[in-house]
Design an enzyme around this catalytic site. Structure first.
Site, short mmCIF file in Angstrom:
data_model
loop_
_atom_site.label_atom_id
_atom_site.label_comp_id
_atom_site.label_asym_id
_atom_site.label_seq_id
_atom_site.Cartn_x
_atom_site.Cartn_y
_atom_site.Cartn_z
CD GLU A 4 57.47 37.66 38.53
OE1 GLU A 4 58.49 37.59 37.24
OE2 GLU A 4 57.94 38.60 39.12
CD GLU A 54 46.17 48.80 48.84
OE1 GLU A 54 46.91 48.27 49.25
OE2 GLU A 54 44.41 48.29 49.64
CD GLU A 92 47.66 41.58 51.14
OE1 GLU A 92 47.53 41.90 50.15
OE2 GLU A 92 46.28 42.28 52.40
#
Ligand SMILES: C[S@@+](CC[C@H](N)C(=O)[O-])C[C@H]1O[C@@H](n2cnc3c(N)ncnc32)[C@H](O)[C@@H]1O
Length: 315
Positions: free
Chosen positions: A94, A108, A117
């Site tokens: 971020e 991944e 997730e």
């Protein structure tokens, strides 16, 4: 301070021992990363994908990992003599500021059925900020699948909690277990499925607008039991498609991965006859970074509708 399991090596050990996963990424990276490319590894963990990108010819790799596992990545990179090419950045995607845009993003970010997730949001944000217009993303499409299934272990657990073991009513544990997703590592085979699997949703990581990653993923599916059998839950999995036709999946009947299958329980195992209708409403809704809650409603034949929700807490 919240505990992040990804800061522990134990979780990364599972992933690093997953031959199917690693090989799928290795093949795709070898095909897509060209000599001299700039690569971004989003959520680099121990740095395995960064090192595979170096092997494929990357000139520079930015390996961004927000937990202290980045320290292991740093040592992996050193031991592989790749310090001049891989820059380990221990920071959240971020906030990270890179000196340049990249040719390829590898990541991944996959949960047991893909989006669970809650890492699609940082991936799309990364795409919008750091990918060159002609850049590539690995993998490029992820699809979630669901099928009603028999899970012998789940059935046994639930029976145990409801059997008054040691003379104690432990049914509260069964009631709460029915609101949880269960990770099944080595079972749920093809023959345990009670109907043909159905696709829940599919995500094209080039086309998907960033805002969509924060909205609930929902599917309403109707199945017809393909045989007589016992139904104890809903099995879910993903298929990830990479450029060049390479795929990675944890579907039943394919070589085992560390994901196994994620199973969503029914209150009780139900007998079904061939042709019985099984109606399922399934939702995965992003909550805090790295986490989603899941809700599932199931109606089997004429039985009453049952609702389950991981977000309910202890009921
Ligand atoms: C499934 S693991 C994959 C690790 C490694 N790439 C591999 O393939 O073995 C996802 C990793 O992404 C990291 N991660 C998740 N969200 C992140 C974010 N916003 N910024 C940086 N890293 C993040 C996690 O800490 C975790 O190590």
């Amino acid at each position: 301070v919240t505990f992040d399991p990804y800061q522990q090596l134990s979780l990364h050990r599972w992933m690093l021992r997953d031959h199917v996963r690693n090989e799928a990424y290795r093949r795709a990276i070898a095909e897509v990363v060209k000599q001299g490319d700039i690569v971004l590894d989003m959520g680099a963990g121990t740095g395995i994908l960064s090192l595979l990108a170096v092997t494929a010819g990357a000139r520079r790799v930015y390996a961004v990992e927000r937990t202290r596992i980045a320290e292991v990545a740093r040592r992996m990179v050193k031991k592989n003599g790749a310090e001049d090419r891989v820059r380990i950045i221990e920071e959240d995607m971020e906030t990270v500021v890179l000196p340049e845009k990249v040719d390829v993003i590898v990541s991944e970010w996959l949960g047991g059925f893909g989006v669970d997730e809650n890492l699609l949001a940082p991936l799309l944000m990364t795409r919008d900020r750091w990918l060159k217009p002609s850049g590539k993303i690995l993998p490029e499409r992820v699809t979630a699948w669901l099928a009603p299934a028999w899970d012998g272990e789940l059935d046994e657990y639930m029976r145990f909690w409801r059997s008054r073991p040691h003379g104690i009513d432990m049914s509260a544990v069964a009631d709460n277990t029915a609101q949880e997703l269960l990770l099944c590592r080595n079972h749920i085979r093809d023959e345990d499925l009670l109907a043909d699997p159905r696709q829940m949703w599919t995500t094209d990581v080039y086309a998907c607008p960033a805002e969509e990653a924060d909205r609930p993923f929902q599917a309403s599916l109707t199945f017809s039991a393909s045989r007589d059998g016992k139904l104890s839950g809903l099995a879910t999995w993903f298929q990830a498609d990479f450029f060049g036709g390479h795929t990675l999946t944890n579907a039943p009947g394919t070589p085992e991965t560390h994901w196994g299958r994620y199973v969503f329980p029914l209150d009780r195992t139900v007998k079904v006859d061939k042709g019985t209708t099984i109606e399922v409403d399934f939702a995965c809704y992003p909550s805090v970074p790295g986490c989603c809650e899941m809700g599932w409603s199931v109606k089997v034949g004429n039985r009453p509708l049952e609702h389950h929700d991981t977000g309910k807490g202890y009921v």
